[in-house]
Design a protein around this motif. Sequence first.
Motif, PDB file in Angstrom:
ATOM      1  N   THR A  13       0.944  -3.383 -37.225  1.00  0.00           N
ATOM      2  CA  THR A  13       1.626  -2.557 -38.229  1.00  0.00           C
ATOM      3  C   THR A  13       2.305  -3.416 -39.289  1.00  0.00           C
ATOM      4  O   THR A  13       2.155  -3.184 -40.492  1.00  0.00           O
ATOM      5  N   ASP A  54      -6.285 -15.735 -28.909  1.00  0.00           N
ATOM      6  CA  ASP A  54      -5.697 -14.968 -27.814  1.00  0.00           C
ATOM      7  C   ASP A  54      -4.375 -15.645 -27.500  1.00  0.00           C
ATOM      8  O   ASP A  54      -4.353 -16.791 -27.031  1.00  0.00           O
ATOM      9  N   ASN A  56      -2.441 -15.381 -25.238  1.00  0.00           N
ATOM     10  CA  ASN A  56      -2.272 -15.756 -23.826  1.00  0.00           C
ATOM     11  C   ASN A  56      -2.965 -17.075 -23.510  1.00  0.00           C
ATOM     12  O   ASN A  56      -2.760 -17.618 -22.428  1.00  0.00           O
ATOM     13  N   SER A 104      11.548 -10.862 -35.565  1.00  0.00           N
ATOM     14  CA  SER A 104      12.275 -10.460 -34.358  1.00  0.00           C
ATOM     15  C   SER A 104      12.603  -8.962 -34.463  1.00  0.00           C
ATOM     16  O   SER A 104      11.756  -8.195 -34.932  1.00  0.00           O
TER      17      SER A 104
HETATM   18  N1  LIG Z   1       7.431  -1.258 -34.391  1.00  0.00           N
HETATM   19  C1  LIG Z   1       8.730  -1.346 -34.687  1.00  0.00           C
HETATM   20  O1  LIG Z   1       9.397  -0.374 -35.029  1.00  0.00           O
HETATM   21  C2  LIG Z   1       9.403  -2.696 -34.616  1.00  0.00           C
HETATM   22  C3  LIG Z   1      10.718  -2.821 -35.077  1.00  0.00           C
HETATM   23  C4  LIG Z   1      11.325  -4.075 -35.033  1.00  0.00           C
HETATM   24  C5  LIG Z   1      10.638  -5.157 -34.527  1.00  0.00           C
HETATM   25  N2  LIG Z   1       9.365  -4.975 -34.073  1.00  0.00           N
HETATM   26  C6  LIG Z   1       8.649  -6.141 -33.516  1.00  0.00           C
HETATM   27  O2  LIG Z   1       7.619  -6.510 -34.422  1.00  0.00           O
HETATM   28  C7  LIG Z   1       6.551  -7.104 -33.702  1.00  0.00           C
HETATM   29  C8  LIG Z   1       5.225  -6.519 -34.156  1.00  0.00           C
HETATM   30  O3  LIG Z   1       5.282  -5.134 -34.009  1.00  0.00           O
HETATM   31  P1  LIG Z   1       4.077  -4.205 -34.522  1.00  0.00           P
HETATM   32  O4  LIG Z   1       4.577  -2.799 -34.374  1.00  0.00           O
HETATM   33  O5  LIG Z   1       3.572  -4.675 -35.827  1.00  0.00           O
HETATM   34  O6  LIG Z   1       3.013  -4.487 -33.387  1.00  0.00           O
HETATM   35  P2  LIG Z   1       1.506  -3.928 -33.256  1.00  0.00           P
HETATM   36  O7  LIG Z   1       1.196  -2.988 -34.364  1.00  0.00           O
HETATM   37  O8  LIG Z   1       1.345  -3.475 -31.847  1.00  0.00           O
HETATM   38  O9  LIG Z   1       0.654  -5.248 -33.480  1.00  0.00           O
HETATM   39  C9  LIG Z   1       0.534  -6.232 -32.518  1.00  0.00           C
HETATM   40  C10 LIG Z   1      -0.520  -7.218 -32.963  1.00  0.00           C
HETATM   41  O10 LIG Z   1      -0.667  -8.242 -31.964  1.00  0.00           O
HETATM   42  C11 LIG Z   1      -2.044  -8.379 -31.643  1.00  0.00           C
HETATM   43  N3  LIG Z   1      -2.231  -8.822 -30.256  1.00  0.00           N
HETATM   44  C12 LIG Z   1      -2.032  -8.137 -29.119  1.00  0.00           C
HETATM   45  N4  LIG Z   1      -2.327  -8.890 -28.047  1.00  0.00           N
HETATM   46  C13 LIG Z   1      -2.768 -10.088 -28.529  1.00  0.00           C
HETATM   47  C14 LIG Z   1      -3.248 -11.268 -27.939  1.00  0.00           C
HETATM   48  N5  LIG Z   1      -3.357 -11.415 -26.591  1.00  0.00           N
HETATM   49  N6  LIG Z   1      -3.622 -12.288 -28.746  1.00  0.00           N
HETATM   50  C15 LIG Z   1      -3.556 -12.179 -30.102  1.00  0.00           C
HETATM   51  N7  LIG Z   1      -3.084 -11.093 -30.719  1.00  0.00           N
HETATM   52  C16 LIG Z   1      -2.689 -10.042 -29.957  1.00  0.00           C
HETATM   53  C17 LIG Z   1      -2.621  -6.988 -31.858  1.00  0.00           C
HETATM   54  O11 LIG Z   1      -4.032  -7.062 -32.007  1.00  0.00           O
HETATM   55  P3  LIG Z   1      -4.969  -6.001 -31.208  1.00  0.00           P
HETATM   56  O12 LIG Z   1      -4.495  -4.636 -31.609  1.00  0.00           O
HETATM   57  O13 LIG Z   1      -6.349  -6.332 -31.672  1.00  0.00           O
HETATM   58  O14 LIG Z   1      -4.738  -6.293 -29.735  1.00  0.00           O
HETATM   59  C18 LIG Z   1      -1.905  -6.585 -33.141  1.00  0.00           C
HETATM   60  O15 LIG Z   1      -2.519  -7.168 -34.269  1.00  0.00           O
HETATM   61  C19 LIG Z   1       6.865  -6.921 -32.219  1.00  0.00           C
HETATM   62  O16 LIG Z   1       7.420  -8.107 -31.714  1.00  0.00           O
HETATM   63  C20 LIG Z   1       7.911  -5.828 -32.228  1.00  0.00           C
HETATM   64  O17 LIG Z   1       8.800  -5.907 -31.121  1.00  0.00           O
HETATM   65  C21 LIG Z   1       8.729  -3.785 -34.125  1.00  0.00           C
END
Ligand SMILES: NC(=O)c1ccc[n+]([C@@H]2O[C@H](COP(=O)([O-])OP(=O)(O)OC[C@H]3O[C@@H](n4cnc5c(N)ncnc54)[C@H](OP(=O)(O)O)[C@@H]3O)[C@@H](O)[C@H]2O)c1
Length: 289
Positions: A13, A54, A56, A104
């Motif tokens: 996102t 990856d 991991n 973060s």
């Molecule tokens: N969402 C919120 O409201 C919010 C607010 C404050 C802070 N945050 C923080 O912001 C960060 C990102 O949030 P987001 O909502 O943008 O997350 P997201 O949409 O779930 O995106 C996560 C990304 O990480 C990738 N990913 C997952 N597993 C992986 C792996 N093993 N190796 C490489 N890439 C991997 C995913 O790719 P695939 O989909 O292809 O697996 C996706 O591109 C998080 O740390 C979250 O805690 C979020």
Amino acid sequence: MRQTILVTGATGTVGREIIKQLAMQNATVRAGVHSVIKGENLKRLPGVEIVEIDLNDPDSLHAAFTNVDQLVLVTPLSENQLEMARNLVEEAKKQEVKYIVRLSALGAGAEPGIQLGRWHREMETYVEESGIPHTILRPAGFMQNLVTYSSESIKREGRFYMPVGEGKVSYIDTRDIASVVVEVLMSSDEHQGKIYDLTGPEALSHQEIATLLSEATGKKIDFMNVPEEAVREAMLAQHIPDSITDALLELYAVYKAGKSAKVTETVQELTGRPPHSFRQFARDYQECF
Ligand SMILES: NC(=O)c1ccc[n+]([C@@H]2O[C@H](COP(=O)([O-])OP(=O)(O)OC[C@H]3O[C@@H](n4cnc5c(N)ncnc54)[C@H](OP(=O)(O)O)[C@@H]3O)[C@@H](O)[C@H]2O)c1
């Protein structure tokens, strides 16, 4: 900007918005994607190269980091997120990355805070202790979560469901987070060692959010407050790990208690522009609902 910038979580996102805005600055961007298929859209942006990683698997990071100057360190909300962040920081140290911007979350510094914040704080310490110059961004909840998690039920039933009562939240548009990332990377000397709390321009209840979505789309959209247990069951059905479910429910309880309503001026101060209001977000994303 002539530096090579690696962005992880690039299809997520916030990650994809960061890639888009860096591409608009004519930056040389490496998008670290988990799956190349999901990264197809990013490939079309100027100056963007896709690398499969990856988080991991430390071995998969080596090629992605070659000749990288700056890292935008985004990790997914995952049971392994601490290990993923550690792997990234270790590789950044090995390959002498010059700057890290860590994405973060708001409340990461709170004591005792909540589990999500404690995880984020721990990951911040990996960056702080790396010896690499850095900036930490702590954004509030994303407005775009409404698209990711609620657009289906809104399209189908005209409703979205959350266990948050009347609590107000200062949601931020990910476009503003991305603008801050660009500013920090362009003027990193000014922002080195800083931690910035980023929020939208106002705190809104989810009833108010439903009204703004209704206005923007021209159809009636309702917010349904639901019990925590109903959400736990839905997450169980989606095979979300218990530790993540517990952490998210704890966050929703904070929302419900009105403790995520803090508003900061940081986006305006850093970018010179006011952050997007929810009204503007709803207009710009109306087709998603
Ligand atoms: N969402 C919120 O409201 C919010 C607010 C404050 C802070 N945050 C923080 O912001 C960060 C990102 O949030 P987001 O909502 O943008 O997350 P997201 O949409 O779930 O995106 C996560 C990304 O990480 C990738 N990913 C997952 N597993 C992986 C792996 N093993 N190796 C490489 N890439 C991997 C995913 O790719 P695939 O989909 O292809 O697996 C996706 O591109 C998080 O740390 C979250 O805690 C979020």
